[in-house]
Write a protein that holds these residues in place. Structure first.
Motif, short mmCIF file in Angstrom:
data_model
loop_
_atom_site.label_atom_id
_atom_site.label_comp_id
_atom_site.label_asym_id
_atom_site.label_seq_id
_atom_site.Cartn_x
_atom_site.Cartn_y
_atom_site.Cartn_z
N ASP A 492 0.82 -1.22 0.00
CA ASP A 492 0.00 0.00 0.00
C ASP A 492 0.85 1.26 0.00
OD1 ASP A 492 -2.70 -1.34 0.42
OD2 ASP A 492 -1.55 -2.09 2.14
N GLY A 493 2.17 1.12 -0.22
CA GLY A 493 3.05 2.29 -0.35
C GLY A 493 4.02 2.49 0.79
N LEU A 494 3.91 1.71 1.87
CA LEU A 494 4.86 1.86 2.98
C LEU A 494 6.26 1.45 2.53
CD1 LEU A 494 2.87 0.42 6.02
CD2 LEU A 494 3.35 2.81 5.52
N SER A 495 7.28 2.08 3.13
CA SER A 495 8.65 1.73 2.79
C SER A 495 9.09 0.43 3.44
CB SER A 495 9.60 2.87 3.22
OG SER A 495 9.50 3.09 4.62
N GLY A 496 8.43 0.03 4.53
CA GLY A 496 8.76 -1.22 5.21
C GLY A 496 7.61 -1.65 6.10
N ASN A 497 7.63 -2.91 6.53
CA ASN A 497 6.52 -3.46 7.31
C ASN A 497 6.79 -3.50 8.81
OD1 ASN A 497 4.80 -3.87 5.14
ND2 ASN A 497 5.60 -5.93 4.72
N ILE A 498 8.08 -3.35 9.22
CA ILE A 498 8.39 -3.38 10.65
C ILE A 498 8.29 -1.94 11.16
CG2 ILE A 498 10.09 -4.00 12.40
CD1 ILE A 498 11.26 -6.01 10.46
N ILE A 499 7.18 -1.63 11.83
CA ILE A 499 6.89 -0.26 12.26
C ILE A 499 7.50 -0.04 13.64
CG2 ILE A 499 5.11 1.47 12.57
CD1 ILE A 499 5.30 0.24 9.75
N THR A 500 8.35 1.01 13.76
CA THR A 500 9.03 1.30 15.03
C THR A 500 8.55 2.57 15.69
OG1 THR A 500 10.80 2.38 13.79
CG2 THR A 500 11.11 0.05 14.35
N SER A 501 7.99 3.52 14.93
CA SER A 501 7.58 4.80 15.53
C SER A 501 6.48 5.42 14.67
CB SER A 501 8.77 5.75 15.66
OG SER A 501 9.42 5.93 14.41
N LEU A 502 5.63 6.20 15.36
CA LEU A 502 4.53 6.89 14.69
C LEU A 502 4.43 8.32 15.21
CD1 LEU A 502 1.74 4.14 14.91
CD2 LEU A 502 3.10 4.73 12.89
N LEU A 503 4.07 9.25 14.32
CA LEU A 503 3.82 10.63 14.72
C LEU A 503 2.80 11.24 13.77
CD1 LEU A 503 4.60 13.32 16.29
CD2 LEU A 503 6.13 13.76 14.33
N GLU A 504 1.79 11.89 14.36
CA GLU A 504 0.90 12.71 13.56
C GLU A 504 1.30 14.17 13.78
OE1 GLU A 504 -3.79 12.75 12.54
OE2 GLU A 504 -3.26 13.11 14.64
N ASP A 505 1.74 14.84 12.69
CA ASP A 505 2.25 16.19 12.85
C ASP A 505 1.13 17.20 12.95
OD1 ASP A 505 1.32 16.77 10.28
OD2 ASP A 505 3.27 16.47 9.32
N SER A 506 1.51 18.47 13.08
CA SER A 506 0.54 19.53 13.28
C SER A 506 -0.35 19.75 12.07
CB SER A 506 1.26 20.83 13.62
OG SER A 506 2.20 21.17 12.59
N ALA A 507 0.07 19.26 10.90
CA ALA A 507 -0.74 19.40 9.69
C ALA A 507 -1.62 18.18 9.46
CB ALA A 507 0.16 19.62 8.48
N GLY A 508 -1.57 17.20 10.37
CA GLY A 508 -2.40 16.02 10.23
C GLY A 508 -1.78 14.90 9.43
N THR A 509 -0.53 15.05 9.02
CA THR A 509 0.15 13.99 8.28
C THR A 509 0.69 12.95 9.25
OG1 THR A 509 0.78 15.52 6.52
CG2 THR A 509 2.03 13.48 6.68
N LEU A 510 0.47 11.70 8.93
CA LEU A 510 0.99 10.61 9.75
C LEU A 510 2.35 10.20 9.22
CD1 LEU A 510 0.44 8.55 12.04
CD2 LEU A 510 -0.45 7.00 10.26
N TRP A 511 3.36 10.23 10.08
CA TRP A 511 4.71 9.82 9.71
C TRP A 511 5.00 8.48 10.36
CZ3 TRP A 511 7.54 12.69 6.27
CH2 TRP A 511 7.06 13.98 6.00
N ILE A 512 5.56 7.57 9.58
CA ILE A 512 5.79 6.21 10.02
C ILE A 512 7.27 5.90 9.92
CG2 ILE A 512 5.23 3.77 9.66
CD1 ILE A 512 3.02 6.21 7.94
N GLY A 513 7.90 5.57 11.04
CA GLY A 513 9.29 5.14 11.06
C GLY A 513 9.37 3.63 11.04
N THR A 514 10.30 3.09 10.28
CA THR A 514 10.45 1.64 10.15
C THR A 514 11.85 1.21 10.55
OG1 THR A 514 11.24 1.67 7.86
CG2 THR A 514 8.85 1.74 8.19
N LYS A 515 12.01 -0.08 10.67
CA LYS A 515 13.32 -0.65 10.97
C LYS A 515 13.97 -1.09 9.66
CE LYS A 515 15.69 -4.15 13.74
NZ LYS A 515 16.60 -3.18 14.36
N GLY A 516 15.00 -0.36 9.24
CA GLY A 516 15.76 -0.73 8.06
C GLY A 516 15.21 -0.22 6.75
N SER A 517 14.03 0.43 6.76
CA SER A 517 13.43 0.86 5.49
C SER A 517 13.10 2.34 5.47
CB SER A 517 12.17 0.05 5.21
OG SER A 517 12.47 -1.33 5.11
N GLY A 518 13.57 3.10 6.45
CA GLY A 518 13.42 4.53 6.41
C GLY A 518 12.04 5.02 6.82
N LEU A 519 11.64 6.13 6.21
CA LEU A 519 10.47 6.89 6.62
C LEU A 519 9.37 6.78 5.56
CD1 LEU A 519 9.70 8.90 8.94
CD2 LEU A 519 10.48 10.74 7.43
#
Length: 983
Positions: A492-519
């Motif tokens: 579905d467009g994610l850079s990786g499947n191992i999710i390590t961190s999540l943040l919803e910024d002030s503009a409502g964008t969800l940022w997803i950090g992964t292990k070994g596959s970046g942002l």
């Protein structure tokens, strides 16, 4: 248990002590003096000596130090020392001071005169009688001033003349003013010298308790005056004096500096003190302790350099991160701030700490926690804190600690993440699914209810869609809405499947950090990968500051990147979002951020960012970052060719042929974070594009073809500002002689000459072959003419005689004549064979006289009488010569027979010592020897005779007078080796 409680009490006391200092630091700006990095160098690191009398930065960016063991040049990585041990210009190692004149030359004051450093070379100057002591140096746009124990000298070329001053002025200190004037201090007064005039500057505080020992410049071209017990600032007509025992510690003052921020640094015999520009008491800089401070200097990046009397050289760098010393030895797993403003930090085996308003409280298994290992934190209501451990869930509210385990309905005791919802309910992530605790009951979500993985990580509530909860797992990110779970993966467009961190910024964008596959980030149409080479691949936490920057923590430090710029650039390699990496050089206790618990980073209510690391917490104030926007100077320190250092030059350097190894040592002179200086270089004439060298300071090349080259290098500081002009050096690798133009042209000329020569030799050989063939054809023609033709003529004559005899019925005579004719035919055939097959060998019975005798007999007829005379001693000639002589005689007699109508002919063959003569005469009708039409009319006899004579090197003479007969004379040399010339 008693020993553990005792340890906890001691630990709490220590934390209280540190918290009193740490909390003001954590919530103040990055301007605090405690937020300074410290580094020191001594003789063990390359300094020539540990007493630093002056620190100076030259215009090319180097830091220079004057010591009692010579001077040293520092490039951020190492020192290069210059002293009398390795440079004859230094007659002593005792140096006091350094300055640079308007032309760029560096001047060093020593105990034995001046040393000048210009164009890479040192030169010594003696002052006066050599007994003058130099105390200070200063330079303006035109002159160099030298303060000595007997006055001030002015440099004028190679001469040093006294500065004209009134006799009652005895200078004790000099300094250059910002406006180009020279400040001169005496023991009690301050003067300004400009354009030959001297005027006094009132300090407003005279008389001084002690003599003036040094002066300098404040911002705004205001002077400061220092004695051993006071510092006076003459700013805007309002003098301010800092006095020992009142404003400063009771110690001897030795050095002074006002930095670019306006703070005052005072070096004393008992340490370094700093006075804030905002006022307040002097604070000691703990990194320097009680060392005696001889010199202070601020470089172009704002770093404070400190020269000590015995402890070498020090630097104080303003850093963007600081830490809490009480936690420096603990692996921090999670940080959070409760609603009452207290900060909480969980550790990996050392329990949980809470501090607020200078008070600290420690929680561990001994006083109620289920485990000393903290894996998750979540602030509850009324200042409470939810705590996740490997052994269950705790809720701390005041002194009350409640515990929840699998026995109470949790899917598992290992709690990995926590989230307090807006309705006060609690979401609990475990390794066996997600639990929702509400109204004292648990609702469990697992793979059986739609999750793709039961190992739950980071949790975040979607502010744009309050009904949606985002859940990070080991197999993608799941969204829980209205009891239904939807999971998104790389499909579905994610850079990786191992999710390590999540943040919803002030503009409502969800940022997803992964292990070994970046942002990755969310978009209205789904998810998009933001994986880039200049961002971390494994992201442990994500924060957003008030300016819209994203902060990404990883095991290799923390990276700040502007959110909007990152979105605009996406994954394009041609677009630079200008990420800023931070590490130990920026004040972090370690670059390895923690990835054990959640949340591993937190933004407190003051806007400070807290990051959990494996050596405590790293705290930064994003609103007061110290950023170096000035690109660092770049220098090429050495150019090495086959292990030999080539002297630098402003013109192109000529490199002789035969060298194969080339090395360029360069340095970016940034001292704020030398380890973070990055380089790129290109060798024009060889490289097609720039080479990213990282932090490497040397470039190597081998086997460069002969041509012109230009090596260019650029550097960027820790803020990413590139020095585009950089530094460059041009050189020319001369080709070997066999690769030079003249040699190549010479070789081409020689090759062309060889080709022409071979062509000519070929033509000559073909010509010789043609001449040989032509000669052979002529020879055959002569042979046929002189043998077959003559034989046929003789046969014809004999047959005519036989016919006449038969007509006269003389049968017997006719038979004899026919027999003679038959003999002529046989002899003619033999002659033809010898001519055709070139049978030139003769026997003793077939000598020239014998053959001439036979020729005379064959040619003679009743109508033509031939008389043969042979004289001299017979000498054998080469067979070819005798044959040619015979053929000439044969042709001459044939001419007599056919054309002369003679009745008598005479042949005279005579041998001399070295020559042979043959004379043939007749009494025929003769002919005109000047007639040139004979060959054209088919008469080739005379021409053939001449050619044969030429072949044997003989002279042939033909004389004739019409009506008086003819004479043929042949004069040939006698030489046994002489033969027919062959081509």
């Amino acid at each position: 248990m008693h020993r553990r409680a005792h340890f906890d009490r001691l630990r709490a006391i220590v934390l209280v002590c540190f918290a009193c200092a740490a909390l003001p630091l954590a919530h103040s700006s990055a301007q605090s003096f405690d937020n300074l990095g410290h580094q020191e160098w001594s003789t063990e690191n390359g300094l020539p000596q540990n007493s630093i009398h002056q620190i100076f930065q030259s215009r090319d960016g180097y830091i220079w130090t004057a010591t009692e063991g010579g001077i040293a040049r520092f490039n951020g990585s190492g020192f290069q020392a210059f002293s009398q041990e390795d440079n004859p210009a230094f007659t002593t190692n005792d140096t006091c001071c350094i300055t640079q004149d308007a032309k760029g030359a560096l001047w060093v004051g020593t105990a034995d005169g001046l040393v000048q450093y210009a164009n890479g070379a040192f030169r010594h100057f003696t002052l006066g009688d050599g007994q003058i002591t130099i105390e200070a140096l200063a330079a303006d746009n035109a002159n160099l001033y030298i303060l000595t124990d007997s006055g001030i000298l002015v440099e004028n070329g190679d001469k040093f003349t006294p500065l004209p001053l009134p006799s009652n002025i005895s200078p004790t200190a000099i300094a250059q003013a910002s406006n180009g004037a020279l400040w001169i201090a005496t023991a009690t007064q301050l003067f300004e010298y400009s354009d030959g005039s001297l005027k006094q500057i009132s300090s407003g505080t005279e008389p001084f308790a002690n003599p003036i020992q040094s002066i300098g410049s404040l911002h705004g071209n205001a002077p400061w005056i220092m004695t051993r017990s006071s510092v006076t600032l003459l700013r805007s007509g309002h003098p301010r004096t800092l006095q020992t025992s009142r404003d400063l510690p009771n110690t001897r003052l030795q050095s002074f500096l006002e930095d670019a921020r306006g703070d005052l640094w005072i070096g004393t015999s008992s340490g370094l003190f700093v006075v804030s520009k905002n006022g307040g008491p002097a604070e000691i800089e703990p990194a320097l302790g009680a060392n005696s401070i001889l010199s202070l200097f601020e470089d172009s990046e704002g770093d404070i350099w400190v020269g000590t009397e015995t402890a070498g050289l020090h630097i104080l760098r303003r850093q963007n991160f600081h830490t809490l010393p009480a936690l420096s030895e603990h692996v921090i797993t999670a940080v959070a701030q409760s609603t009452d403003g207290a900060m909480w930090a969980g550790t990996n085996g050392d329990g949980l700490d809470r501090w607020q308003s200078g008070k600290t409280q420690h929680y561990s298994a001994s006083n109620g926690l289920l485990s000393d290992i903290i894996l998750a934190l979540a602030p509850g209501s009324n200042g409470s804190m939810w705590v996740g451990t490997p052994d269950g869930l705790n809720h701390i509210e005041g002194r009350k600690i409640d515990s929840y385990t699998a026995a109470d309905g949790l899917p598992d005791d290992l709690i990995r993440s926590l989230l307090v919802d807006s309705d006060g309910s609690l979401w609990i992530g475990t390794r066996r699914g997600l639990a929702h605790w509400k109204n004292n009951a648990f609702t469990i979500y697992t793979e059986a209810t739609g999750l793709k993985s039961n190992l739950i990580g980071s949790l975040v509530r979607n502010a744009q869609d309050p009904q949606a909860l985002w859940i990070g797992t080991l197999d993608g990110i799941s969204r829980l809405r209205d009891g239904r779970i939807t999971t998104y993966t790389t499909n579905d467009g994610l850079s990786g499947n191992i999710i390590t961190s999540l943040l919803e910024d002030s503009a409502g964008t969800l940022w997803i950090g992964t292990k070994g596959s970046g942002l990755s980030r969310s978009t209205p149409n789904g998810f998009i990968s933001m994986q880039r080479a200049d961002l971390p691949r494994s992201i442990d936490s994500i924060l957003e500051d008030n300016a819209g920057n994203l902060w990404l923590s990883s095991t290799h430090g923390i990276t700040r990147v502007p959110r909007d710029t990152l979105i605009a650039c996406g994954t394009s390699t041609s677009c630079n979002p200008h990420p800023e990496p931070y590490g130990r050089a920026d004040g972090m206790p370690t670059e390895e951020a923690s990835s054990i618990g959640h949340p591993a980073a937190w933004k407190d209510t003051a806007g400070l960012l807290w990051f959990a690391t494996r050596k405590g917490v790293a705290i930064t104030d994003p609103n007061h970052l110290s950023e170096d926007r000035i690109p660092p100077p770049v220098v090429i320190e050495s150019f090495i060719v086959d292990d030999a250092t080539i002297a630098s030059s402003s013109t192109e350097i000529d490199i002789p042929p035969g060298h194969t190894r080339f090395a360029f040592a360069y340095a970016g002179l940034s001292f704020a974070a030398p380890s973070k200086v990055r380089y790129r270089y290109i060798l024009e004439g060889f490289d097609k594009q720039w080479t990213d060298a990282g932090s490497r300071r040397t470039a190597y090349y081998t086997n460069l073809p002969p041509r012109h080259y230009r090596f260019r290098v650029q550097a960027a500081n820790n803020s990413g500002g590139w020095n585009e002009p950089g530094a460059e050096i041009g050189f020319y690798v001369r080709p070997a002689f066999y690769r030079r133009a003249w040699f190549i042209l010479l070789c081409l000329a020689l090759l062309a000459a060889i080709i022409v020569l071979l062509y000519r030799l070929r033509v000559r050989r073909l010509q010789r072959q043609f001449d040989a063939v032509l000669a052979e054809r002529n020879r055959m023609a002569r042979e046929i003419h002189d043998t077959l033709a003559q034989s046929f003529v003789g046969v014809s004559v004999q047959l005519e005689l036989a016919a006449q005899l038969l007509a006269q019925s003389h049968v017997t005579a006719a038979h004899e004549q026919i027999d003679r004719t038959r003999a002529y035919v046989r002899e003619g055939l033999a002659e033809a064979r010898r001519s055709i097959w070139d049978l030139r060998a003769i026997t003793a019975q077939d000598t020239l006289p014998t053959r001439l005798t036979r020729l005379a007999d064959q040619t003679g007829t009743p109508q033509l009488q031939i008389n043969l005379t042979i004289g001299g001693t017979y000498r054998p000639l080469a067979p070819g010569v005798e044959t040619e002589v015979l053929r000439i005689a044969q042709e001459a007699l044939a001419n007599v027979t056919r054309h002369a109508q003679a009745t008598r002919a005479a042949i005279d063959l005579r041998y001399h010592s070295k020559r042979l003569t043959l004379t043939i005469t007749d009494n025929g009708r003769g002919f005109d020897t000047t007639n040139t039409t004979l060959p054209a009319n088919g008469h080739f006899g005379l021409q053939g005779m001449r050619e044969r004579a030429e072949q044997i090197g003989a002279n042939l003479a033909v004389s004739s007078v019409p009506g008086q007969g003819s004479t043929v004379t042949l004069d040939a040399p006698i030489a046994a080796e002489k033969g027919i010339k062959t081509p």
